[in-house]
Design a protein around this motif. Structure first.
Motif, PDB file in Angstrom:
ATOM      1  N   LEU A  12      -5.321  29.711  -9.264  1.00  0.00           N
ATOM      2  CA  LEU A  12      -6.680  30.304  -9.807  1.00  0.00           C
ATOM      3  C   LEU A  12      -7.392  29.327 -10.626  1.00  0.00           C
ATOM      4  O   LEU A  12      -8.537  28.956 -10.580  1.00  0.00           O
ATOM      5  CB  LEU A  12      -6.582  31.679 -10.318  1.00  0.00           C
ATOM      6  CG  LEU A  12      -6.296  32.777  -9.131  1.00  0.00           C
ATOM      7  CD1 LEU A  12      -6.004  34.039 -10.096  1.00  0.00           C
ATOM      8  CD2 LEU A  12      -7.250  32.889  -8.290  1.00  0.00           C
ATOM      9  N   ASP A  13      -6.714  28.780 -11.497  1.00  0.00           N
ATOM     10  CA  ASP A  13      -7.086  27.686 -12.353  1.00  0.00           C
ATOM     11  C   ASP A  13      -7.701  26.518 -11.731  1.00  0.00           C
ATOM     12  O   ASP A  13      -8.765  26.020 -12.192  1.00  0.00           O
ATOM     13  CB  ASP A  13      -6.245  27.427 -13.478  1.00  0.00           C
ATOM     14  CG  ASP A  13      -6.815  26.393 -14.658  1.00  0.00           C
ATOM     15  OD1 ASP A  13      -8.002  27.055 -15.040  1.00  0.00           O
ATOM     16  OD2 ASP A  13      -6.458  25.600 -14.804  1.00  0.00           O
ATOM     17  N   GLY A  16     -10.229  28.229  -8.386  1.00  0.00           N
ATOM     18  CA  GLY A  16     -11.088  29.245  -8.490  1.00  0.00           C
ATOM     19  C   GLY A  16     -10.717  30.440  -7.980  1.00  0.00           C
ATOM     20  O   GLY A  16      -9.743  30.532  -7.429  1.00  0.00           O
ATOM     21  N   PRO A  17     -11.862  31.261  -7.799  1.00  0.00           N
ATOM     22  CA  PRO A  17     -11.400  32.612  -7.301  1.00  0.00           C
ATOM     23  C   PRO A  17     -10.858  32.649  -5.890  1.00  0.00           C
ATOM     24  O   PRO A  17     -11.305  31.786  -5.181  1.00  0.00           O
ATOM     25  CB  PRO A  17     -12.967  33.299  -7.491  1.00  0.00           C
ATOM     26  CG  PRO A  17     -13.502  32.709  -8.399  1.00  0.00           C
ATOM     27  CD  PRO A  17     -12.937  31.250  -8.490  1.00  0.00           C
ATOM     28  N   ARG A  18      -9.913  33.516  -5.550  1.00  0.00           N
ATOM     29  CA  ARG A  18      -9.432  33.594  -4.316  1.00  0.00           C
ATOM     30  C   ARG A  18      -9.535  35.025  -3.702  1.00  0.00           C
ATOM     31  O   ARG A  18      -9.239  35.928  -4.501  1.00  0.00           O
ATOM     32  CB  ARG A  18      -7.921  33.022  -4.238  1.00  0.00           C
ATOM     33  CG  ARG A  18      -8.031  31.405  -4.529  1.00  0.00           C
ATOM     34  CD  ARG A  18      -8.679  30.628  -3.346  1.00  0.00           C
ATOM     35  NE  ARG A  18      -8.069  29.461  -3.252  1.00  0.00           N
ATOM     36  CZ  ARG A  18      -7.817  28.799  -2.155  1.00  0.00           C
ATOM     37  NH1 ARG A  18      -7.935  29.239  -0.962  1.00  0.00           N
ATOM     38  NH2 ARG A  18      -7.583  27.449  -2.407  1.00  0.00           N
ATOM     39  N   VAL A  47      -6.077  38.400 -14.996  1.00  0.00           N
ATOM     40  CA  VAL A  47      -6.994  38.309 -14.048  1.00  0.00           C
ATOM     41  C   VAL A  47      -7.954  39.484 -13.726  1.00  0.00           C
ATOM     42  O   VAL A  47      -7.632  40.444 -14.375  1.00  0.00           O
ATOM     43  CB  VAL A  47      -6.251  38.185 -12.805  1.00  0.00           C
ATOM     44  CG1 VAL A  47      -5.556  36.689 -12.736  1.00  0.00           C
ATOM     45  CG2 VAL A  47      -5.573  39.222 -12.173  1.00  0.00           C
ATOM     46  N   ARG A  49     -10.597  41.438 -10.771  1.00  0.00           N
ATOM     47  CA  ARG A  49     -11.117  41.488  -9.328  1.00  0.00           C
ATOM     48  C   ARG A  49     -12.494  41.601  -9.418  1.00  0.00           C
ATOM     49  O   ARG A  49     -13.129  42.656 -10.129  1.00  0.00           O
ATOM     50  CB  ARG A  49     -10.444  42.686  -8.571  1.00  0.00           C
ATOM     51  CG  ARG A  49      -9.283  42.519  -8.254  1.00  0.00           C
ATOM     52  CD  ARG A  49      -8.632  43.745  -7.641  1.00  0.00           C
ATOM     53  NE  ARG A  49      -7.142  43.877  -7.798  1.00  0.00           N
ATOM     54  CZ  ARG A  49      -6.233  44.581  -7.138  1.00  0.00           C
ATOM     55  NH1 ARG A  49      -6.500  44.781  -5.765  1.00  0.00           N
ATOM     56  NH2 ARG A  49      -5.036  44.764  -7.409  1.00  0.00           N
ATOM     57  N   ARG A  50     -13.417  40.916  -8.563  1.00  0.00           N
ATOM     58  CA  ARG A  50     -14.805  40.988  -8.403  1.00  0.00           C
ATOM     59  C   ARG A  50     -15.276  41.015  -7.096  1.00  0.00           C
ATOM     60  O   ARG A  50     -14.654  40.117  -6.532  1.00  0.00           O
ATOM     61  CB  ARG A  50     -15.587  39.860  -9.355  1.00  0.00           C
ATOM     62  CG  ARG A  50     -15.178  39.989 -10.942  1.00  0.00           C
ATOM     63  CD  ARG A  50     -16.056  38.939 -11.363  1.00  0.00           C
ATOM     64  NE  ARG A  50     -15.649  38.322 -12.880  1.00  0.00           N
ATOM     65  CZ  ARG A  50     -15.974  37.206 -13.087  1.00  0.00           C
ATOM     66  NH1 ARG A  50     -16.836  36.564 -12.593  1.00  0.00           N
ATOM     67  NH2 ARG A  50     -15.519  36.786 -14.189  1.00  0.00           N
ATOM     68  N   ASP A  52     -16.928  39.099  -4.124  1.00  0.00           N
ATOM     69  CA  ASP A  52     -17.706  37.867  -3.797  1.00  0.00           C
ATOM     70  C   ASP A  52     -19.251  37.850  -3.834  1.00  0.00           C
ATOM     71  O   ASP A  52     -19.829  38.578  -3.168  1.00  0.00           O
ATOM     72  CB  ASP A  52     -17.316  37.317  -2.425  1.00  0.00           C
ATOM     73  CG  ASP A  52     -17.411  36.259  -2.072  1.00  0.00           C
ATOM     74  OD1 ASP A  52     -18.361  35.371  -2.446  1.00  0.00           O
ATOM     75  OD2 ASP A  52     -16.722  35.696  -1.153  1.00  0.00           O
ATOM     76  N   LEU A  60     -12.580  39.275  -4.773  1.00  0.00           N
ATOM     77  CA  LEU A  60     -11.792  38.018  -5.183  1.00  0.00           C
ATOM     78  C   LEU A  60     -11.306  38.103  -6.445  1.00  0.00           C
ATOM     79  O   LEU A  60     -11.592  39.171  -7.380  1.00  0.00           O
ATOM     80  CB  LEU A  60     -12.911  36.882  -5.310  1.00  0.00           C
ATOM     81  CG  LEU A  60     -13.805  36.311  -4.273  1.00  0.00           C
ATOM     82  CD1 LEU A  60     -14.780  35.189  -4.657  1.00  0.00           C
ATOM     83  CD2 LEU A  60     -12.700  35.830  -3.131  1.00  0.00           C
ATOM     84  N   TRP A  62     -10.084  36.691  -9.813  1.00  0.00           N
ATOM     85  CA  TRP A  62     -10.624  35.742 -10.974  1.00  0.00           C
ATOM     86  C   TRP A  62      -9.792  35.559 -12.184  1.00  0.00           C
ATOM     87  O   TRP A  62      -9.239  36.599 -12.561  1.00  0.00           O
ATOM     88  CB  TRP A  62     -12.135  36.122 -11.368  1.00  0.00           C
ATOM     89  CG  TRP A  62     -13.170  36.263 -10.575  1.00  0.00           C
ATOM     90  CD1 TRP A  62     -13.257  37.141  -9.329  1.00  0.00           C
ATOM     91  CD2 TRP A  62     -14.417  35.217 -10.223  1.00  0.00           C
ATOM     92  NE1 TRP A  62     -14.381  36.880  -8.699  1.00  0.00           N
ATOM     93  CE2 TRP A  62     -15.141  35.928  -9.174  1.00  0.00           C
ATOM     94  CE3 TRP A  62     -14.746  34.109 -11.037  1.00  0.00           C
ATOM     95  CZ2 TRP A  62     -15.981  35.019  -8.838  1.00  0.00           C
ATOM     96  CZ3 TRP A  62     -15.832  33.783 -10.861  1.00  0.00           C
ATOM     97  CH2 TRP A  62     -16.547  34.141  -9.757  1.00  0.00           C
ATOM     98  N   THR A  64      -9.127  35.184 -16.039  1.00  0.00           N
ATOM     99  CA  THR A  64      -9.855  35.492 -17.216  1.00  0.00           C
ATOM    100  C   THR A  64      -9.487  34.579 -18.215  1.00  0.00           C
ATOM    101  O   THR A  64      -8.807  33.830 -17.902  1.00  0.00           O
ATOM    102  CB  THR A  64      -9.269  37.033 -17.768  1.00  0.00           C
ATOM    103  OG1 THR A  64      -7.947  36.908 -18.044  1.00  0.00           O
ATOM    104  CG2 THR A  64      -9.458  38.124 -16.674  1.00  0.00           C
TER     105      THR A  64
END
Length: 120
Positions: A12-13, A16-18, A47, A49-50, A52, A60, A62, A64
């Protein structure tokens, strides 16, 4: 923290978001296992969740700030460990490592491209 959790945070770092399904494929685990792993990391504040922004039907995962901080600390610890080991090498061995760096960087770039998936 499990190796899969740490690897997921690093992914993720780096990328990016997946989606959870993408993370499961990258880390070589099932989608249900990744869902549980993400839930645990979410509860730990690593992490979140948000939705997309380009497709509200998609959620996705994300990283934190706490998750990013954890990744940075692990990388720093790893770099310090390698520095200590490199100090124990002979001059010839250090020279050989230095000569191999361009190829190692190329391998890392290829791996990163593979994990990002096909370009649209």
């Amino acid at each position: 923290m499990s190796l899969t959790s740490a690897a997921t945070l690093a992914t993720l770092d780096r990328t990016g978001p997946r989606r959870i399904t993408d993370l499961a494929g990258i880390e070589g685990v099932t989608q249900p296992a990744m869902t549980v792993l993400v839930r645990v990391m979410e509860e730990s504040g690593l992490v979140e969740r948000r939705g997309d922004p380009s497709d509200k039907r998609v959620t996705l995962v994300w990283l934190t700030e706490a998750g990013a901080s954890y990744v940075r600390a692990r990388r720093q610890a790893g770099a310090q460990a390698f520095a200590g080991l490199i100090d124990k090498l002979t001059d010839d061995e250090v020279e050989a490592l230095t000569a191999a760096l361009p190829a190692l960087l190329h391998l890392a770039a290829l791996d990163s491209q593979d994990q990002e998936g096909p370009k649209q």
